[in-house]
Design a protein around this motif. Structure first.
Motif, short mmCIF file in Angstrom:
data_model
loop_
_atom_site.label_atom_id
_atom_site.label_comp_id
_atom_site.label_asym_id
_atom_site.label_seq_id
_atom_site.Cartn_x
_atom_site.Cartn_y
_atom_site.Cartn_z
N PRO A 123 -9.35 23.51 -7.65
CA PRO A 123 -9.59 24.08 -9.07
C PRO A 123 -8.32 24.14 -10.00
O PRO A 123 -7.33 24.22 -9.39
CB PRO A 123 -9.98 25.43 -8.70
CG PRO A 123 -9.48 25.75 -7.20
CD PRO A 123 -9.31 24.55 -6.61
N PRO A 126 -4.82 27.95 -13.98
CA PRO A 126 -4.68 28.57 -15.31
C PRO A 126 -3.65 27.97 -16.09
O PRO A 126 -2.55 27.73 -15.36
CB PRO A 126 -5.03 29.98 -14.93
CG PRO A 126 -5.27 30.26 -13.86
CD PRO A 126 -4.84 29.06 -12.85
N PRO A 159 -13.10 25.07 -16.07
CA PRO A 159 -13.98 25.51 -15.07
C PRO A 159 -13.43 24.54 -13.61
O PRO A 159 -12.90 23.74 -14.04
CB PRO A 159 -15.53 25.11 -15.47
CG PRO A 159 -15.10 24.12 -16.47
CD PRO A 159 -13.98 24.62 -17.07
N LEU A 160 -13.88 25.06 -12.27
CA LEU A 160 -13.56 24.62 -11.18
C LEU A 160 -14.06 23.06 -11.36
O LEU A 160 -15.09 22.73 -11.73
CB LEU A 160 -14.07 25.46 -10.01
CG LEU A 160 -13.51 26.88 -9.83
CD1 LEU A 160 -14.10 27.61 -8.75
CD2 LEU A 160 -11.78 26.51 -9.63
N ASP B 96 -10.43 33.19 -12.61
CA ASP B 96 -10.05 32.18 -13.50
C ASP B 96 -9.21 32.59 -14.45
O ASP B 96 -8.99 31.63 -15.43
CB ASP B 96 -11.32 31.41 -13.78
CG ASP B 96 -11.89 30.97 -12.82
OD1 ASP B 96 -11.31 30.14 -11.73
OD2 ASP B 96 -13.07 30.61 -12.83
N ARG B 130 -5.51 30.58 -4.92
CA ARG B 130 -4.66 29.99 -5.55
C ARG B 130 -3.27 30.62 -5.25
O ARG B 130 -3.20 31.69 -4.88
CB ARG B 130 -4.84 29.96 -7.28
CG ARG B 130 -5.79 28.94 -7.52
CD ARG B 130 -5.79 28.69 -9.26
NE ARG B 130 -6.69 27.93 -9.80
CZ ARG B 130 -7.92 28.61 -10.24
NH1 ARG B 130 -7.84 29.88 -10.36
NH2 ARG B 130 -8.80 27.87 -10.58
#
Lengths: 397, 447
Positions: A123, A126, A159-160, B96, B130
């Motif tokens: 992914p 950010p 988005p991923l 996210d 992450r």
């Protein structure tokens, strides 16, 4: 005429001899030998000797008065020796009695480990926060308070990436170098938490206790000393002298006068190897402008970087890797982030060398940020505008 | 009559001047400052792992459990220190959402792990994570996603921790692995032993044998599908192999009706080296599992035992008392006399070759104490990692960074337990087991 000349020569020679003798201390009073101690000795016959032995010793010499016996007070009650407790069976962490043997292996739940189907996924991360670029060169920056939680919503990341199910993960870290770190000074907003003092069990107990004690007593932090004020006088004297150099006498006097400014006046704490390295590597800086850094200033810089050189979470290969990092410094005491590069390495693998370089880079930049720039004298900038730091952790493993 | 001191000072001054002149002539001109730093900070790295975001209500408890396992994995290494969640300034409400790194630098966090958990309709769970380098203000590696069954949530947590651990330290992973050991219950003079298997952190303990016979020194096969051990099912020590999936057992090797023990798989799993006592003499033998053929590797009149293969299978390290006291020797895997590698004081035994091929771990008995130590494969750089009443039987983690061993306490009530220690000698920790345990052997990373 000849006689007068001879007399003059003779007189001069005698005068010379007298002067020489005077200077050589010939006429100075000779130190007298210490007087010889002489004791009178008499000869006695054996009969006289025996008679002397059998003679009464005479009145006894007054003996020093014996100190009074200390007053006996009620002695504190002596603790009775503690009786060894009768051996009692201590509670055992396990079942003290032999359990009945299992009729069959306890394998009801025994199955192959649950398969975790690790799905490849990458992914997108950010976006980095704003301001993660090199700060422009500026005069001495001022510490700014740490940013707090933003109150305004930030745009969501993309988005991923669609995943391919049931595919093994590629866990290699991204080869891309990390984003250039910001060099702006940042105020330490939260104190360092207490660290764990670790000792090897194989160490001697005494050494471990001493280390733990020293660690517990050592201050965790101390305020940075203020920047040392400029010292223009010696530099100007040296510069002017170098440019003038009109007479040998003047040069000699100036060199003598400026010597204290260039001679380390603080006690040296570096070891012999460091001193040799510095003598070889830094000896040529005498031709630079401005006074040289003192050993204290060099040690101050070394300790500042060392304080941020963190190898607590690295591989053993990294702990065996010695790297040499070269970088440029700005006049305001901050390193030029983009100039930090690996000059040499030994003892490690490419991966461990890369991690060692990242940690060194983090130390160089991070400490400058924490301290508002390194405390190096502006007048010696020519000497420290380019710095080579050898990071050698091998003695710690 | 000459002033000797004056001339002495003059001579010294001349010599010093000459030395300075010579030095200035030979010193290269340089405009750089050179500093040598030798004392790094080795304290654990502070990291933050906020509770993973539950992407649906069914994942709430699971998200918390997974986060706790990840934090425990990293903290137990001794290389990391978790910053308590109460101290967090920032919050991760969405996987996210962009990271405000200032929130994490404010609490001195050097690394940040974020993640999310989703329980799908079919019961499968999806874990995303992450890793961020807070100092750099950037991700450290790519994000990962794991999908598995609900009963495998611990494995997914271990995999997340493994990824973070490897990316930060550069070491190989080892959290997602299992350990086989001998579980011991009952009084010291009548212990009942059985083989158990558990996650590396003591979770998910399962037993492979009953406690009606003695079992010793179990070892995983390289692929983790089989376990070889010394069993007394027949009343006599024999090398036995048990299939982990089916629990089927069979005796392998052995010379007639003699004792055979201390078996070890070769790195490719096709051979087994073990000790056998024949006519009162204990030597090493090599068994080809496929063909059943056996080769005698040593023929000395002394006791040769505790063999272990090098990672490439070309060499064997073993213990022998041929010099009068047990010492360590290395020989070619095809057999031979071997070369002695241990020369320190005391007695050496139970050598185990590191999977990284850089060290050999061993047990050392000296001056009334037992130690776990490591040395280079040529015997150099010997270092003792532990010291206690009885430490023995080291085994390597799959990444060669951590050593697990048995520590037994003294006295009639003494009991064995499993401990781990970092190869640096730091971070000695007791491994959690439901009962007393001994003879650990670390298995390979799970797939």
């Amino acid at each position: 005429m000849e006689k007068r000349t001879a007399v003059a020569i003779s007189g001069a020679a005698h005068a010379g001899v007298l002067v020489w003798a005077l200077l050589a201390g010939y006429f100075s009073p000779v130190e007298e030998e210490p007087p010889i101690q002489i004791a009178s000795v008499g000869i006695v016959s054996e009969a006289e000797f025996q008679a002397a032995l059998s003679r009464d010793p005479g009145p006894a010499a007054p003996t020093p008065e014996a100190p009074a016996a200390p007053e006996v007070q009620d002695a504190p009650e002596t603790p009775a020796p503690r009786e060894e407790p009768a051996p009692q069976p201590s509670p055992r962490p396990e079942t003290p009695q032999t359990p009945p043997p299992d009729a069959a292996p306890d394998v009801a739940q025994l199955v192959a480990p649950p398969t975790t189907e690790v799905v490849t996924e990458a992914p997108d991360a950010p976006p980095p926060p704003p301001g993660a670029q090199d700060a422009p060169v500026s005069p001495r920056p001022r510490p700014r308070p740490a940013e707090r939680i933003t109150q305004t919503p930030t745009p969501a990341p993309p988005p991923l990436v669609e995943t391919a199910p049931d595919v093994e993960v590629a866990t290699e870290p991204s080869p891309e170098p990390p984003v250039e770190e910001q060099v702006e000074p940042q105020e330490q907003a939260a104190p360092e938490e207490t660290t764990t003092a670790e000792t090897t069990e194989a160490d001697t107990p005494a050494a471990a206790e001493v280390e733990a004690l020293v660690t517990s007593l050592a201050p965790e932090d101390s305020p940075r000393p203020g920047r040392r004020p400029n010292r223009p006088a010696p530099a100007q004297t040296q510069t002017q002298t170098a440019s003038a150099a009109s007479t040998a006498a003047t040069s000699t006097e100036t060199a003598t006068a400026s010597a204290p400014a260039t001679t380390p006046s603080e006690p040296r704490t570096v070891n012999t190897e460091d001193a040799l390295r510095e003598a070889v590597a830094g000896g040529g800086s005498a031709a630079q402008e401005g006074p040289q850094l003192t050993e204290g200033q060099k040690d101050g810089f070394r300790l500042a970087v060392q304080a941020c050189w963190d190898l607590g979470a690295v591989s053993t290969d990294t702990l065996r890797t010695v790297i040499e990092v070269r970088f440029e410094m700005r006049r305001d005491g901050f390193p030029v982030s983009s100039s930090i590069r690996l000059a040499d390495s030994r003892g490690g693998t490419p991966a461990s060398t890369q991690i060692a370089l990242e940690r060194a880079r983090s130390a160089i930049i991070g400490c400058a940020r924490q301290n508002g720039g390194y405390d190096l004298p502006d007048e010696s900038y020519e000497e420290w505008k380019e710095i080579v730091v050898v990071f050698d952790p091998t003695q710690r493993f | 009559m000459f002033n000797v001191a004056f001339f002495r000072r003059l001579a010294v001054s001349v010599l010093m001047g000459a030395a300075v002149l010579a030095g200035s002539m030979t010193t290269p001109a340089s405009a750089e400052l050179r500093i040598v730093i030798r004392d790094p900070n080795l304290s654990p790295m502070p990291f933050a792992v906020p509770t993973f975001v539950a992407r649906n209500p069914a994942a709430t408890d699971l998200a918390n459990d997974i986060t706790r396992v990840i934090a425990a994995d990293l903290s137990n290494t001794g290389l990391f220190r978790e910053i308590p969640r109460d101290a967090h300034v920032g919050r991760i409400d969405s996987f996210d959402a962009p990271i405000q790194f200032s929130d994490w630098t404010a609490i001195n966090s050097r690394a940040l792990i974020t993640g999310s958990v989703l329980v799908e309709g079919d019961g499968r769970i999806v874990v995303q994570f992450r890793l961020y380098d807070v100092d750099a203000g950037a991700p450290l590696g790519e994000g990962l996603q794991f999908v598995g069954t609900a009963d495998g949530w611990r494995r997914m947590a271990h995999k997340v921790a493994d990824a973070a651990y490897s990316r930060i330290t550069g070491e190989g992973p080892y959290f997602d692995s299992r350990v086989v050991f001998v579980s011991e219950v009952g009084p010291k003079d009548a212990r009942q032993k059985r083989i158990g298997v558990m996650d590396y952190d003591g979770a998910n303990v399962q037993y492979l044998t009953s406690s009606d016979s003695i079992v010793l020194a179990p070892r995983f096969s390289p692929d983790g599908s089989r376990i070889i051990y010394t069993g007394y099912e027949s009343g006599f020590p024999k090398v036995t192999v048990i299939d982990v999936a089916s629990l089927a057992k069979r005796t392998v090797g052995g010379v007639d009706q003699n004792m055979s023990f201390a078996p070890r798989f070769s790195p490719d799993g096709s051979r087994v080296v073990y000790s056998a006592e024949v006519a009162g003499n204990t030597d090493l033998y090599l068994l080809d599992i496929g063909s059943g053929s056996q080769t005698r590797l040593t023929s000395a009149p002394s006791i040769e035992t505790a063999p272990d293969f090098s990672p490439d299978g070309s060499q064997i390290v073993f213990e022998s008392d041929r010099s009068g006291a047990p010492q360590l020797y290395v020989m070619n895997a095809a057999g031979g006399e071997g070369t002695r590698i241990s020369f320190g004081e005391g007695r050496y035994g139970t050598p185990v070759w590191s999977p990284r091929n850089d060290f050999i771990a061993f047990t050392k008995q000296n001056a009334g104490r037992f130690h776990i130590g490591v040395m280079r494969t040529d015997g150099s750089e010997e270092r003792l990692l532990t010291g206690a009443f009885l430490d023995e039987g080291p085994t390597w983690a799959p990444n060669g960074r951590v050593v697990m061993f048995t520590r037994e306490t003294a006295g009639a009530n003494g009991a064995p337990a499993l401990y781990t220690v970092d190869i640096s000698g730091r971070n000695l920790q007791r491994a959690a087991t439901p009962a007393a345990a001994s003879d650990p052997a670390w298995g390979p990373l799970l797939r």
